[in-house]
Design a protein around this motif. Structure first.
Motif, PDB file in Angstrom:
ATOM      1  N   LEU A 127       0.830  -1.208   0.000  1.00 37.44           N
ATOM      2  CA  LEU A 127       0.000   0.000   0.000  1.00 37.44           C
ATOM      3  C   LEU A 127       0.866   1.261   0.000  1.00 37.44           C
ATOM      4  N   PRO A 128       0.284   2.407  -0.367  1.00 35.74           N
ATOM      5  CA  PRO A 128       1.081   3.626  -0.571  1.00 35.74           C
ATOM      6  C   PRO A 128       1.958   4.038   0.607  1.00 35.74           C
TER       7      PRO A 128
ATOM      8  N   ASP B 234      -5.851   1.218   5.017  1.00 37.52           N
ATOM      9  CA  ASP B 234      -4.783   2.097   4.551  1.00 37.52           C
ATOM     10  C   ASP B 234      -4.867   2.397   3.053  1.00 37.52           C
ATOM     11  N   CYS B 235      -5.903   1.903   2.409  1.00 36.92           N
ATOM     12  CA  CYS B 235      -6.014   2.090   0.963  1.00 36.92           C
ATOM     13  C   CYS B 235      -6.659   3.442   0.659  1.00 36.92           C
ATOM     14  N   PRO B 236      -6.109   4.215  -0.295  1.00 36.20           N
ATOM     15  CA  PRO B 236      -6.753   5.485  -0.672  1.00 36.20           C
ATOM     16  C   PRO B 236      -8.083   5.242  -1.368  1.00 36.20           C
ATOM     17  N   ASP B 237      -8.906   6.281  -1.418  1.00 39.58           N
ATOM     18  CA  ASP B 237     -10.232   6.152  -2.049  1.00 39.58           C
ATOM     19  C   ASP B 237     -10.121   5.949  -3.561  1.00 39.58           C
ATOM     20  N   ASP B 238      -9.182   6.643  -4.163  1.00 38.61           N
ATOM     21  CA  ASP B 238      -9.017   6.585  -5.624  1.00 38.61           C
ATOM     22  C   ASP B 238      -7.635   5.982  -5.923  1.00 38.61           C
ATOM     23  N   PHE B 239      -7.617   4.806  -6.490  1.00 35.56           N
ATOM     24  CA  PHE B 239      -6.341   4.112  -6.653  1.00 35.56           C
ATOM     25  C   PHE B 239      -6.372   3.199  -7.871  1.00 35.56           C
ATOM     26  N   HIS B 240      -5.207   2.684  -8.225  1.00 28.59           N
ATOM     27  CA  HIS B 240      -5.101   1.607  -9.204  1.00 28.59           C
ATOM     28  C   HIS B 240      -4.013   0.651  -8.744  1.00 28.59           C
ATOM     29  N   VAL B 241      -4.046  -0.562  -9.272  1.00 27.31           N
ATOM     30  CA  VAL B 241      -3.104  -1.617  -8.882  1.00 27.31           C
ATOM     31  C   VAL B 241      -2.147  -1.859 -10.053  1.00 27.31           C
ATOM     32  N   VAL B 242      -0.857  -1.897  -9.726  1.00 27.82           N
ATOM     33  CA  VAL B 242       0.152  -2.059 -10.785  1.00 27.82           C
ATOM     34  C   VAL B 242       1.101  -3.201 -10.432  1.00 27.82           C
ATOM     35  N   THR B 243       1.717  -3.734 -11.487  1.00 29.92           N
ATOM     36  CA  THR B 243       2.834  -4.665 -11.328  1.00 29.92           C
ATOM     37  C   THR B 243       4.123  -3.876 -11.553  1.00 29.92           C
ATOM     38  N   LYS B 244       5.238  -4.426 -11.097  1.00 25.58           N
ATOM     39  CA  LYS B 244       6.518  -3.727 -11.269  1.00 25.58           C
ATOM     40  C   LYS B 244       7.344  -4.306 -12.419  1.00 25.58           C
TER      41      LYS B 244
ATOM     42  N   PRO C 121       6.898  -6.838 -15.555  1.00 23.31           N
ATOM     43  CA  PRO C 121       7.017  -5.487 -16.140  1.00 23.31           C
ATOM     44  C   PRO C 121       6.001  -4.532 -15.512  1.00 23.31           C
ATOM     45  N   SER C 122       6.261  -3.245 -15.646  1.00 19.47           N
ATOM     46  CA  SER C 122       5.369  -2.251 -15.054  1.00 19.47           C
ATOM     47  C   SER C 122       4.105  -2.094 -15.904  1.00 19.47           C
ATOM     48  N   ARG C 123       2.955  -2.379 -15.302  1.00 19.42           N
ATOM     49  CA  ARG C 123       1.687  -2.206 -16.002  1.00 19.42           C
ATOM     50  C   ARG C 123       0.569  -2.068 -14.985  1.00 19.42           C
ATOM     51  N   THR C 124      -0.493  -1.425 -15.423  1.00 16.09           N
ATOM     52  CA  THR C 124      -1.672  -1.251 -14.580  1.00 16.09           C
ATOM     53  C   THR C 124      -2.649  -2.385 -14.833  1.00 16.09           C
ATOM     54  N   LEU C 125      -3.084  -3.015 -13.762  1.00 13.73           N
ATOM     55  CA  LEU C 125      -4.039  -4.121 -13.904  1.00 13.73           C
ATOM     56  C   LEU C 125      -5.461  -3.573 -14.018  1.00 13.73           C
ATOM     57  N   PRO C 126      -6.229  -4.058 -14.968  1.00 15.23           N
ATOM     58  CA  PRO C 126      -7.617  -3.597 -15.151  1.00 15.23           C
ATOM     59  C   PRO C 126      -8.561  -4.281 -14.168  1.00 15.23           C
ATOM     60  N   CYS C 127      -8.412  -3.911 -12.890  1.00 16.18           N
ATOM     61  CA  CYS C 127      -9.183  -4.638 -11.882  1.00 16.18           C
ATOM     62  C   CYS C 127     -10.395  -3.872 -11.361  1.00 16.18           C
TER      63      CYS C 127
ATOM     64  N   PHE D  27       1.243  -3.527  -6.349  1.00 15.78           N
ATOM     65  CA  PHE D  27       1.370  -2.243  -5.664  1.00 15.78           C
ATOM     66  C   PHE D  27       0.112  -1.400  -5.880  1.00 15.78           C
ATOM     67  N   VAL D  28      -0.368  -0.838  -4.782  1.00 15.61           N
ATOM     68  CA  VAL D  28      -1.512   0.085  -4.834  1.00 15.61           C
ATOM     69  C   VAL D  28      -0.964   1.495  -4.959  1.00 15.61           C
ATOM     70  N   GLN D  29      -1.373   2.195  -6.002  1.00 15.64           N
ATOM     71  CA  GLN D  29      -0.927   3.582  -6.234  1.00 15.64           C
ATOM     72  C   GLN D  29      -2.097   4.544  -6.098  1.00 15.64           C
ATOM     73  N   ASP D  30      -1.846   5.622  -5.355  1.00 17.95           N
ATOM     74  CA  ASP D  30      -2.872   6.646  -5.104  1.00 17.95           C
ATOM     75  C   ASP D  30      -2.995   7.541  -6.339  1.00 17.95           C
ATOM     76  N   ASN D  31      -4.175   7.602  -6.931  1.00 12.34           N
ATOM     77  CA  ASN D  31      -4.366   8.443  -8.114  1.00 12.34           C
ATOM     78  C   ASN D  31      -4.310   9.936  -7.817  1.00 12.34           C
ATOM     79  N   GLU D  32      -4.461  10.303  -6.542  1.00 10.99           N
ATOM     80  CA  GLU D  32      -4.439  11.710  -6.180  1.00 10.99           C
ATOM     81  C   GLU D  32      -3.095  12.159  -5.618  1.00 10.99           C
ATOM     82  N   ALA D  33      -2.132  11.260  -5.563  1.00  5.55           N
ATOM     83  CA  ALA D  33      -0.819  11.593  -5.018  1.00  5.55           C
ATOM     84  C   ALA D  33       0.003  12.369  -6.021  1.00  5.55           C
TER      85      ALA D  33
END
Length: 202
Positions: free
Chosen positions: A126-127, A154-164, A166-172, A196-202
């Motif tokens: 988490l972030p 601990d998860c932000p309200d607006d987020f997306h999940v990524v792999t490292k 290779p780096s990509r955003t999962l369409p979850c 990894f959970v990434q905060d879209n508002e960060a």
């Protein structure tokens, strides 16, 4: 107007002048008093006008001060109400988010056994550095991963999940009208994954 003397009948110029001088002498005190009274009356009227003008000016100034005070108070009241409304809205959003969490927790399938041949072990970072772990089945939709992350405190309200790698955003994240997100297997995830959970508002 007051009659101070009366002259009747024919009269010569000299006699007329003499009578007028006598009349003036006889009424001089009265004339002086009348003149003084008129001057005092004029002064009183002037003073009253000046006082009225000063009073009107003071009244206008007080009215302007009161208008400005009310205007300032209205601004303060509006700002207070805005803050109250924002706080109420924030509380409502928190309550709505907690309600959604409770509903989504029910939708998440039961965690499979460790030795299930179709199990996928996910570690979510988490972030703010905390981690959480859960098992899913490879044929389950990634929306359950999204639900699991969203329900974490601990998860932000607006987020997306990524792999490292290779780096990509999962369409979850599921959409209201679209189909469910792909399964873990369809997304190409293996049996053990660090996501990894990434905060879209960060």
């Amino acid at each position: 107007m007051t009659v101070v003397a009366r002259i009747e009948g024919p009269i010569g110029p000299g006699e007329l002048i003499e009578k007028l001088e006598r009349i003036l002498q006889d009424n001089e005190a009265s004339l002086i008093a009348a003149r003084a009274e008129r001057e005092e009356r004029d002064f009183t009227q002037t003073l009253r006008r000046e006082k009225d003008a000063a009073l009107f000016k003071s009244l206008k100034a007080n009215q302007e001060k009161e208008r400005k005070r009310r205007e300032d108070q209205d601004k303060i009241d509006r700002e207070k109400q805005r803050l109250v409304d924002e706080e109420n809205k924030r509380k409502e959003m928190i309550q709505e988010r907690e309600r959604m969490k409770e509903e989504l927790k029910i939708e998440i399938p039961e965690e499979p056994a460790v030795d299930d041949p179709d199990v996928v072990r996910i570690v979510l970072k988490l972030p703010h550095g905390s981690r959480t772990e859960r098992r899913f089945l490879k044929n389950q939709s990634l929306k359950f991963l999204y639900y699991f992350a969203f329900c974490h405190e601990d998860c932000p309200d607006d987020f997306h999940v990524v792999t490292k790698f290779p780096s990509r955003t999962l369409p979850c994240e599921p959409s209201k009208n679209g189909p469910d997100p792909p399964s873990f297997e369809e997304a190409g995830l293996g049996k053990n994954e660090m996501l990894f959970v990434q905060d879209n508002e960060a």
